[in-house]
Design a protein around this motif. Structure first.
Motif, PDB file in Angstrom:
ATOM      1  N   GLU A  17       0.835  -1.206   0.000  1.00 29.27           N
ATOM      2  CA  GLU A  17       0.000   0.000   0.000  1.00 29.27           C
ATOM      3  C   GLU A  17       0.873   1.261   0.000  1.00 29.27           C
ATOM      4  OE1 GLU A  17      -3.490   2.045  -0.225  1.00 29.27           O
ATOM      5  OE2 GLU A  17      -3.372  -0.140  -0.101  1.00 29.27           O
ATOM      6  N   LEU A  18       1.959   1.233   0.771  1.00 29.83           N
ATOM      7  CA  LEU A  18       2.869   2.377   0.828  1.00 29.83           C
ATOM      8  C   LEU A  18       3.497   2.643  -0.536  1.00 29.83           C
ATOM      9  CD1 LEU A  18       4.309   4.547   2.502  1.00 29.83           C
ATOM     10  CD2 LEU A  18       6.046   2.843   3.040  1.00 29.83           C
ATOM     11  N   LEU A  19       3.928   1.589  -1.224  1.00 30.70           N
ATOM     12  CA  LEU A  19       4.522   1.767  -2.546  1.00 30.70           C
ATOM     13  C   LEU A  19       3.519   2.368  -3.530  1.00 30.70           C
ATOM     14  CD1 LEU A  19       6.668  -1.460  -2.943  1.00 30.70           C
ATOM     15  CD2 LEU A  19       7.453   0.870  -2.596  1.00 30.70           C
ATOM     16  N   GLU A  20       2.276   1.912  -3.474  1.00 27.07           N
ATOM     17  CA  GLU A  20       1.239   2.461  -4.355  1.00 27.07           C
ATOM     18  C   GLU A  20       0.994   3.942  -4.057  1.00 27.07           C
ATOM     19  OE1 GLU A  20      -2.291   0.090  -4.088  1.00 27.07           O
ATOM     20  OE2 GLU A  20      -1.236  -1.742  -4.628  1.00 27.07           O
ATOM     21  N   LEU A  21       0.962   4.281  -2.783  1.00 28.66           N
ATOM     22  CA  LEU A  21       0.741   5.677  -2.409  1.00 28.66           C
ATOM     23  C   LEU A  21       1.905   6.572  -2.817  1.00 28.66           C
ATOM     24  CD1 LEU A  21      -0.877   5.189   1.104  1.00 28.66           C
ATOM     25  CD2 LEU A  21      -1.973   6.182  -0.910  1.00 28.66           C
ATOM     26  N   LEU A  22       3.120   6.062  -2.702  1.00 27.92           N
ATOM     27  CA  LEU A  22       4.286   6.847  -3.110  1.00 27.92           C
ATOM     28  C   LEU A  22       4.283   7.084  -4.615  1.00 27.92           C
ATOM     29  CD1 LEU A  22       7.030   5.299  -0.822  1.00 27.92           C
ATOM     30  CD2 LEU A  22       6.072   7.602  -0.679  1.00 27.92           C
ATOM     31  N   LYS A  23       3.872   6.069  -5.383  1.00 29.43           N
ATOM     32  CA  LYS A  23       3.761   6.244  -6.831  1.00 29.43           C
ATOM     33  C   LYS A  23       2.679   7.267  -7.164  1.00 29.43           C
ATOM     34  CE  LYS A  23       5.382   1.653  -8.070  1.00 29.43           C
ATOM     35  NZ  LYS A  23       5.024   0.338  -8.643  1.00 29.43           N
ATOM     36  N   ALA A  24       1.562   7.196  -6.457  1.00 29.48           N
ATOM     37  CA  ALA A  24       0.479   8.154  -6.681  1.00 29.48           C
ATOM     38  C   ALA A  24       0.930   9.566  -6.337  1.00 29.48           C
ATOM     39  CB  ALA A  24      -0.740   7.774  -5.850  1.00 29.48           C
ATOM     40  N   GLN A  25       1.697   9.703  -5.249  1.00 29.98           N
ATOM     41  CA  GLN A  25       2.194  11.018  -4.857  1.00 29.98           C
ATOM     42  C   GLN A  25       3.128  11.580  -5.929  1.00 29.98           C
ATOM     43  OE1 GLN A  25       4.963  11.197  -1.590  1.00 29.98           O
ATOM     44  NE2 GLN A  25       4.173  13.181  -0.932  1.00 29.98           N
ATOM     45  N   PHE A  26       3.990  10.748  -6.463  1.00 28.01           N
ATOM     46  CA  PHE A  26       4.903  11.202  -7.505  1.00 28.01           C
ATOM     47  C   PHE A  26       4.122  11.667  -8.732  1.00 28.01           C
ATOM     48  CE2 PHE A  26       7.434  10.378 -11.318  1.00 28.01           C
ATOM     49  CZ  PHE A  26       8.526  11.174 -11.051  1.00 28.01           C
ATOM     50  N   SER A  27       3.127  10.888  -9.112  1.00 26.46           N
ATOM     51  CA  SER A  27       2.307  11.234 -10.263  1.00 26.46           C
ATOM     52  C   SER A  27       1.577  12.561 -10.047  1.00 26.46           C
ATOM     53  CB  SER A  27       1.292  10.123 -10.526  1.00 26.46           C
ATOM     54  OG  SER A  27       0.408  10.482 -11.541  1.00 26.46           O
ATOM     55  N   LEU A  28       1.029  12.735  -8.851  1.00 25.92           N
ATOM     56  CA  LEU A  28       0.328  13.981  -8.548  1.00 25.92           C
ATOM     57  C   LEU A  28       1.282  15.177  -8.535  1.00 25.92           C
ATOM     58  CD1 LEU A  28      -2.097  12.771  -5.749  1.00 25.92           C
ATOM     59  CD2 LEU A  28      -2.721  13.510  -8.063  1.00 25.92           C
ATOM     60  N   ARG A  29       2.488  14.972  -8.032  1.00 33.95           N
ATOM     61  CA  ARG A  29       3.477  16.056  -8.022  1.00 33.95           C
ATOM     62  C   ARG A  29       3.846  16.477  -9.447  1.00 33.95           C
ATOM     63  NH1 ARG A  29       7.127  13.237  -4.352  1.00 33.95           N
ATOM     64  NH2 ARG A  29       8.612  13.442  -6.040  1.00 33.95           N
ATOM     65  N   MET A  30       3.991  15.487 -10.327  1.00 34.64           N
ATOM     66  CA  MET A  30       4.324  15.799 -11.717  1.00 34.64           C
ATOM     67  C   MET A  30       3.168  16.530 -12.397  1.00 34.64           C
ATOM     68  SD  MET A  30       7.363  14.979 -12.331  1.00 34.64           S
ATOM     69  CE  MET A  30       7.892  15.222 -10.658  1.00 34.64           C
ATOM     70  N   GLN A  31       1.934  16.100 -12.127  1.00 34.88           N
ATOM     71  CA  GLN A  31       0.773  16.782 -12.701  1.00 34.88           C
ATOM     72  C   GLN A  31       0.689  18.218 -12.185  1.00 34.88           C
ATOM     73  OE1 GLN A  31      -2.820  14.578 -12.020  1.00 34.88           O
ATOM     74  NE2 GLN A  31      -2.009  12.705 -12.933  1.00 34.88           N
ATOM     75  N   HIS A  32       0.997  18.393 -10.917  1.00 33.10           N
ATOM     76  CA  HIS A  32       0.968  19.734 -10.333  1.00 33.10           C
ATOM     77  C   HIS A  32       2.036  20.629 -10.964  1.00 33.10           C
ATOM     78  CE1 HIS A  32       0.091  22.756  -7.338  1.00 33.10           C
ATOM     79  NE2 HIS A  32       1.374  22.816  -7.001  1.00 33.10           N
ATOM     80  N   ALA A  33       3.204  20.073 -11.186  1.00 34.69           N
ATOM     81  CA  ALA A  33       4.308  20.848 -11.752  1.00 34.69           C
ATOM     82  C   ALA A  33       4.026  21.268 -13.190  1.00 34.69           C
ATOM     83  CB  ALA A  33       5.603  20.049 -11.687  1.00 34.69           C
ATOM     84  N   THR A  34       3.265  20.451 -13.927  1.00 34.32           N
ATOM     85  CA  THR A  34       2.961  20.761 -15.321  1.00 34.32           C
ATOM     86  C   THR A  34       1.598  21.427 -15.475  1.00 34.32           C
ATOM     87  OG1 THR A  34       2.087  18.538 -15.682  1.00 34.32           O
ATOM     88  CG2 THR A  34       4.411  18.907 -16.196  1.00 34.32           C
ATOM     89  N   GLN A  35       1.028  21.890 -14.361  1.00 36.40           N
ATOM     90  CA  GLN A  35      -0.253  22.599 -14.361  1.00 36.40           C
ATOM     91  C   GLN A  35      -1.413  21.742 -14.880  1.00 36.40           C
ATOM     92  OE1 GLN A  35      -0.389  25.747 -13.075  1.00 36.40           O
ATOM     93  NE2 GLN A  35       1.784  25.542 -12.663  1.00 36.40           N
ATOM     94  N   GLN A  36      -1.341  20.416 -14.701  1.00 32.52           N
ATOM     95  CA  GLN A  36      -2.400  19.526 -15.161  1.00 32.52           C
ATOM     96  C   GLN A  36      -3.281  19.026 -14.025  1.00 32.52           C
ATOM     97  OE1 GLN A  36      -0.367  16.418 -17.221  1.00 32.52           O
ATOM     98  NE2 GLN A  36       0.094  17.676 -19.000  1.00 32.52           N
ATOM     99  N   LEU A  37      -2.924  19.357 -12.799  1.00 32.51           N
ATOM    100  CA  LEU A  37      -3.679  18.867 -11.654  1.00 32.51           C
ATOM    101  C   LEU A  37      -4.784  19.859 -11.309  1.00 32.51           C
ATOM    102  CD1 LEU A  37      -3.881  16.674  -9.471  1.00 32.51           C
ATOM    103  CD2 LEU A  37      -2.339  18.030  -8.085  1.00 32.51           C
TER     104      LEU A  37
END
Length: 64
Positions: A17-37
């Motif tokens: 579960e922790l690994l899945e959440l860390l992957k989700a966090q990374f994905s959300l951070r990238m979306q935020h950085a590219t103004q897609q979130l």
């Protein structure tokens, strides 16, 4: 995710579960950085879920 749901899992399940959440966090951070979130509140939810999982993992490790 509720703590009661996480307490039912063993250490292996929590680690997964922790690994899945860390992957989700990374994905959300990238979306935020590219103004897609759109919903930036998701970052907060995932961050708190990660903390919740890590806390329960620590509790289970101390109990043994």
């Amino acid at each position: 995710m509720k703590a009661s749901e996480l307490r039912a899992k063993d250490l292996g399940g929590l680690d997964k579960e922790l690994l899945e959440l860390l992957k989700a966090q990374f994905s959300l951070r990238m979306q935020h950085a590219t103004q897609q979130l759109g919903d930036t509140g998701q970052l907060r939810k995932v961050r708190r879920d990660i903390a919740r999982v890590r806390t329960l993992m620590r509790e289970k490790a101390v109990q043994k």
